[in-house]
Motif scaffolding. Structure first.
Motif, PDB file in Angstrom:
ATOM      1  N   ALA A   1      -4.151   4.770   2.206  1.00 60.26           N
ATOM      2  CA  ALA A   1      -4.522   3.809   0.995  1.00 60.26           C
ATOM      3  C   ALA A   1      -5.557   4.501   0.234  1.00 60.26           C
ATOM      4  O   ALA A   1      -5.715   4.806  -1.347  1.00 60.26           O
TER       5      ALA A   1
ATOM      6  N   ALA B   1       0.887  -1.219   0.086  1.00 65.00           N
ATOM      7  CA  ALA B   1       0.077   0.086  -0.084  1.00 65.00           C
ATOM      8  C   ALA B   1       0.863   1.137  -0.015  1.00 65.00           C
ATOM      9  O   ALA B   1       0.505   2.507  -0.603  1.00 65.00           O
TER      10      ALA B   1
ATOM     11  N   THR C   1      -3.867   7.348  -1.576  1.00 65.57           N
ATOM     12  CA  THR C   1      -3.121   6.849  -2.734  1.00 65.57           C
ATOM     13  C   THR C   1      -4.107   6.465  -3.948  1.00 65.57           C
ATOM     14  O   THR C   1      -3.810   6.791  -5.374  1.00 65.57           O
TER      15      THR C   1
ATOM     16  N   SER D   1      -5.759   3.110   6.691  1.00 65.36           N
ATOM     17  CA  SER D   1      -6.828   3.215   5.406  1.00 65.36           C
ATOM     18  C   SER D   1      -6.802   4.405   4.755  1.00 65.36           C
ATOM     19  O   SER D   1      -7.304   4.696   3.704  1.00 65.36           O
TER      20      SER D   1
ATOM     21  N   SER E   1      -2.848  -0.513  -2.246  1.00 62.91           N
ATOM     22  CA  SER E   1      -3.580   0.326  -1.352  1.00 62.91           C
ATOM     23  C   SER E   1      -5.080  -0.232  -1.564  1.00 62.91           C
ATOM     24  O   SER E   1      -5.874  -0.593  -0.637  1.00 62.91           O
TER      25      SER E   1
END
Length: 566
Positions: free
Chosen positions: A152, A129, A155, A149, A136
């Protein structure tokens, strides 16, 4: 075939159990990691700088958008184009932003493994990730949501950062208006030729010199020849102001029945028969006919309403200048006149208001042209400059009528008199007889005989004469505006929401990551370092992966000295 004997020296591996990274066995002492100031390179200095840099770049992009919004593209003075600049800045912004995000994701995995025993496979998911989109997605879909999270999600959202930032800028052409002396058309408030009379002391109105430009316009109109407006425009132009100009108007009507009823004819059936008639407009016509020998096919006559003399008043019929009568027929084989048509026409002085002038290339049009309503039948006054009106000028006073401002207009009486005399000459007024007859004067026979629309031709003649005034010796220039198409920049702020949201999540993620790690001294600050694995060892007894408690700087120093071979 002999069986394979077991090797007494072979090693037998027992399955290992993997537990929490950094968890202390019951006999182990608690390890706390040293924390430095936030601005220290050993803490979050570089990540803070990258986050602040990303925010600064986003603000810089927003400032550029604000500055260029609703402005011409030419307002961008930089050597690098606007789109290229936005592309460079968005790339730099996402690069700086993702530097911090990937590091914060990398550090989150140590917090993840500290809380309780986790699957070792999660280690690879966190690492993936911090490196790209696919990792991710796996982190969001296979690992329980945690602080990583957010990273991610950022991203993944980063994919839309540059496209949406580019979509903010819309470049479309817009008409730019600029005043220009090169955009002109003609109008006239005066018509007075510099040389009207001969030098002879006893010369009268009959000796008025003709205006060749006006004669040319009359001929062009009578023959239906269209001419191009002699305007000037470097491309696309417009004129927003109304303009009033002197002009002429023509009116025609069919008077066949009324004229024939008043006709008086002489001569027998087998001899030359001549008929004289007068139209309701007071213009005389004459026809001739001889059985099987000749017959009148065309007759045009004009009557001047511009009287000569020493009177100081204009004629009662003014501003009407001349009246015309046109007789047309189609003689049969016996020269008996068939399909007789008689038309009465008049020519008057007037003025027009022109509005909404536009030009594009060689095309020039007015949105509207209407005759000026002076409020009275005859607004003209004859001056008293000389003893005879032939030398005097006519004028109208400046006035306002409704929404129209009417300027003062002037015209030489002799100029109009010359025009009326030209219509009475054989250049215009003439007869055409078919059969045993020699036609000496041709006039406008070729232009007006047959089934030609007389009313249309006289309207064209009046329009051509009006244009001759507008572009004659007394012409004035109406200066307009040049309309140029120029690319303009329009900022669609709604597309900028995605970059703003991305940056907002990145700032939030950075703050949460820094503060959560500041309060967890038992978690090493190894971030995304791959060398951190060297600081871990597996303890077979408790089945744990235990850290050695070394700082990341110590691990890097050791890595600089150590050599490895796969």
């Amino acid at each position: 075939m002999a069986g394979i004997e077991s090797n007494p020296k072979a090693h037998h591996y027992e399955p290992s159990q993997v537990y929490e990274l950094g968890s202390e066995p019951q006999t182990a002492s608690i390890t706390e990691y040293k924390r430095h100031p936030v601005y220290s390179p050993s803490e979050w200095l570089l990540e803070s700088i990258s986050s602040i840099l990303a925010l600064g770049l986003l603000i810089g992009i927003a400032v550029i958008f604000w500055y260029m919004d609703n402005k011409p593209l030419s307002a961008w003075r930089a050597s690098v184009s606007l789109n290229a600049t936005i592309s460079i800045l968005t790339t730099a912004c996402t690069t700086a932003l993702m530097h911090g995000v990937s590091t914060f994701i990398g550090q989150s995995k140590w917090l993840h493994f500290k809380s309780r025993p986790r699957k070792l496979a999660d280690f690879e998911k966190f690492d993936g990730a911090s490196r790209g989109i696919w990792g991710s997605i796996l982190l969001l879909t296979t690992v329980k949501w945690n602080i990583a999270s957010i990273g991610a999600f950022i991203t993944i959202l980063r994919l839309a950062f540059s496209p949406f930032a580019q979509q903010v800028v819309l470049i479309e052409p817009r008409d730019v208006i600029a005043s220009a002396n090169t955009a002109t058309f003609g109008y006239a408030h005066n018509y007075n030729r510099s040389t009207v009379f001969t030098d002879m002391a006893n010369a009268g109105i009959e000796n008025v010199l003709q205006d060749p430009e006006m004669q040319s316009s009359i001929i062009q109109g009578m023959y239906g020849i269209s001419t191009t407006e002699p305007f000037k425009c470097p491309g696309v132009c417009r004129w927003t102001n109304p303009y009033i100009s002197l002009g002429f108007k023509a009116q025609c009507r069919n008077v066949t029945r009324a004229t024939l009823q008043a006709a008086a004819c002489d001569g027998g059936k087998l001899e030359l028969q001549q008929c004289n008639m007068t139209t309701p407009g007071g213009v005389d016509l004459a026809t001739r006919y001889h059985f099987t020998d000749l017959g009148t096919a065309y007759y045009m006559n004009a009557s001047s309403l511009m009287k000569s003399g020493a009177s100081d008043e204009l004629p009662d019929t003014f501003p009407e200048i001349s009246r015309f009568a046109i007789y047309r027929s189609t003689p049969d084989k016996d020269f008996i006149m068939q399909d007789i048509n008689i038309t009465d026409c008049s020519l008057s002085l007037t003025a027009y208001e022109y509005t909404g002038a536009k030009a594009n290339g060689s095309d020039f049009t007015f949105a509207n042209r209407r005759e000026v309503d002076f409020g009275v039948k005859n607004p003209w006054t004859l001056g008293t400059d000389s003893a005879t009106r032939d030398f005097n000028r006519m004028y109208t006073n400046e006035s306002t009528r409704g929404d129209i401002h009417i300027p003062a207009l002037k015209m030489g009486y002799g100029s109009l008199a010359a025009l009326a005399i030209f219509f009475e000459s054989t250049s215009v007024s003439t007869e055409w007889v078919v059969g045993n007859f020699i036609n000496a004067n041709l006039g406008f026979v070729a232009a007006l005989s047959g089934d030609v629309d007389i009313s249309d031709r006289f309207d064209k003649m009046a329009a051509a004469m009006t244009d001759s005034l507008r572009y004659g010796p007394n012409s004035q220039s109406a200066h307009g505006e040049v309309v140029q198409s120029e690319p303009f920049v329009f900022i669609r702020w709604r597309y900028f929401i995605v970059p703003i949201v991305t940056e907002g999540f990145a700032i939030l993620f950075a703050i949460l990551s820094i503060f959560s790690n500041r309060h967890s001294r038992r978690v090493p600050l190894w971030k995304s370092s791959t060398l951190a694995v060297l600081a871990c060892q597996y303890e077979e007894g408790p089945g744990l992966i235990q850290s050695t408690g070394r700082d990341i700087n110590e691990i890097r120093d050791e890595a600089e000295k150590a050599e490895a071979r796969l």
